[in-house]
Design a protein around this motif. Structure first.
Motif: not given
Length: 86
Positions: A77-85
């Motif tokens: 589980i992670s925060r959506l804002e922590d997703v890196v693209d």
């Protein structure tokens, strides 16, 4: 996980599902997400990473008001804002 309460999160499941939504509640058995997108990766050619990155860029595509995710099926589980693209 309590630190993620009230935030948009990505729940990677051991199965072919990924769930995105606002984490509402955590207990010993389930996570409760509101305004959630429960996505079956078998329904698309898109990879999990690409789907999550697209959701970060365009917003969560809500298809459930409320989802309970069984903790035994959670891989991460992670925060959506922590997703890196990158």
């Amino acid at each position: 996980m309590e630190e993620f309460l009230g935030q948009e999160v990505v729940v990677d499941c051991r199965s072919r599902f990924v769930c995105l939504g606002t984490l509402q509640r955590v207990d010993e058995q389930v996570l409760e997400l509101r305004n959630a997108d429960l996505h079956d990766l078998r329904d698309t050619d898109t990879t999990r990473e690409n789907y999550v990155a697209a959701s970060r860029a365009t917003g969560i595509k809500r298809n459930r008001k409320r989802v309970l995710v069984v903790r035994a099926d959670i891989l991460a589980i992670s925060r959506l804002e922590d997703v890196v693209d990158e």
